[in-house]
Design an enzyme around this catalytic site. Structure first.
Site, PDB file in Angstrom:
ATOM      1  N   GLY A   1       0.848  -1.193   0.000  1.00 46.09           N
ATOM      2  CA  GLY A   1       0.000   0.000   0.000  1.00 46.09           C
ATOM      3  C   GLY A   1       0.878   1.235   0.000  1.00 46.09           C
TER       4      GLY A   1
ATOM      5  N   GLN B   1       2.797   9.935   1.293  1.00 44.36           N
ATOM      6  CA  GLN B   1       4.101   9.258   1.274  1.00 44.36           C
ATOM      7  C   GLN B   1       4.923   9.583   0.032  1.00 44.36           C
ATOM      8  OE1 GLN B   1       2.301   5.209   2.261  1.00 44.36           O
ATOM      9  NE2 GLN B   1       4.327   5.063   3.205  1.00 44.36           N
TER      10      GLN B   1
ATOM     11  N   CYS C   1       6.273  -0.007   7.157  1.00 44.45           N
ATOM     12  CA  CYS C   1       5.832   1.149   6.380  1.00 44.45           C
ATOM     13  C   CYS C   1       6.966   1.574   5.452  1.00 44.45           C
ATOM     14  CB  CYS C   1       5.492   2.289   7.338  1.00 44.45           C
ATOM     15  SG  CYS C   1       4.964   3.788   6.500  1.00 44.45           S
ATOM     16  N   LEU C   2       6.634   1.850   4.194  1.00 45.28           N
ATOM     17  CA  LEU C   2       7.685   2.227   3.237  1.00 45.28           C
ATOM     18  C   LEU C   2       8.345   3.547   3.621  1.00 45.28           C
ATOM     19  CD1 LEU C   2       6.016   1.200  -0.149  1.00 45.28           C
ATOM     20  CD2 LEU C   2       7.581  -0.101   1.300  1.00 45.28           C
TER      21      LEU C   2
ATOM     22  N   HIS D   1      -4.137   1.447   7.916  1.00 46.79           N
ATOM     23  CA  HIS D   1      -2.785   2.018   7.908  1.00 46.79           C
ATOM     24  C   HIS D   1      -2.691   3.152   6.874  1.00 46.79           C
ATOM     25  CE1 HIS D   1       1.800   1.401   8.003  1.00 46.79           C
ATOM     26  NE2 HIS D   1       1.616   2.182   6.953  1.00 46.79           N
ATOM     27  N   GLU D   2      -3.234   2.905   5.680  1.00 46.82           N
ATOM     28  CA  GLU D   2      -3.123   3.909   4.606  1.00 46.82           C
ATOM     29  C   GLU D   2      -4.020   5.120   4.875  1.00 46.82           C
ATOM     30  OE1 GLU D   2      -0.685   3.623   2.724  1.00 46.82           O
ATOM     31  OE2 GLU D   2      -0.264   1.521   3.115  1.00 46.82           O
TER      32      GLU D   2
ATOM     33  N   HIS E   1      -2.363   7.443   7.170  1.00 42.33           N
ATOM     34  CA  HIS E   1      -1.378   8.315   6.508  1.00 42.33           C
ATOM     35  C   HIS E   1      -2.028   9.607   6.023  1.00 42.33           C
ATOM     36  CE1 HIS E   1       2.488   6.344   6.272  1.00 42.33           C
ATOM     37  NE2 HIS E   1       1.982   5.224   5.803  1.00 42.33           N
TER      38      HIS E   1
HETATM   39 ZN    ZN Z   1       2.852   3.395   5.779  1.00 46.32          ZN
END
Ligand code: ZN
Length: 199
Positions: A50, A55, A97-98, A139-140, A143
């Site tokens: 995701g 991000q 998380c990226l 989670h997304e 963000h």
């Molecule tokens: Zn993340």
């Protein structure tokens, strides 16, 4: 060069744009579709499932996901203006998380949620999710409100990852120094441009 002509990249903690409260999207155009394609490419390259607009330094409510994590497998989904509701149960599982590369920690979240959103074609999305899908959309969507998974850590787990956060802060400073991350000024400019165009 206008900020929007610059290639997107995954923004890492603790860049302030990750704390931006994203605004609803009011229009979709060809440029936005190109942004979504680029987001999928960045997500696959980084081996994620995701990726949220904030991000990649963009200020609107959109995230992409493919739970398979692979370009030629699974289902590619785009969520525009997502709303998570009807949380049920709770479940702990490891998250990463990226934007916090190499950091993983157990996070407790509702086990089941309902999500409503719009697709890139303006179709309504409404689904009851559980397991990885439920965790991913929570989670997304976090963000898009400027919330990172480390904000949801239990106290003991937060202490455990403190050193790793310091390491990430050092890595971030070095990357900004090498011009690999946008500066706050570059990022603010892009945020303003995209908010004006889409929000
Ligand atoms: Zn993340």
């Amino acid at each position: 060069m206008p900020a929007e002509a610059q290639a997107l990249s995954i923004i890492e903690y603790p860049h302030p744009v990750l704390r931006h409260k994203c605004k609803p999207i009011r229009r979709v155009d060809g440029d936005l579709r190109a942004v979504v394609r680029e987001m999928f490419a960045l997500m696959y390259e980084a081996k994620g499932i995701g990726l949220a607009a904030s991000q990649v330094g963009l200020p609107f409510r959109l995230f992409v996901s493919n739970l398979s994590g692979e370009a030629d497998k699974g289902e590619e989904l785009v969520f525009i203006n997502p709303v998570v509701s009807l949380p049920k149960g709770n479940e702990e599982a490891e998250e990463g998380c990226l934007s916090l590369p190499g950091l993983y920690a157990p996070i407790r979240r509702p086990a089941r949620v309902h999500i409503s959103a719009y697709s890139l074609d303006g179709q309504e999305i409404a689904a009851d999710l559980e397991g990885l899908a439920a965790r991913c959309v929570q989670h997304e969507t976090d963000h898009l409100d400027g919330v990172l998974f480390i904000d949801r850590l239990a106290e003991a787990a937060a202490l455990e990852i403190r050193e790793k956060l310091y390491d990430l802060e050092d890595r971030f400073e070095a990357r900004v120094g090498r011009g690999e991350m946008p500066s706050k000024e570059q990022s603010d400019r892009r945020v303003a441009e995209f908010e004006e165009k889409y929000c």
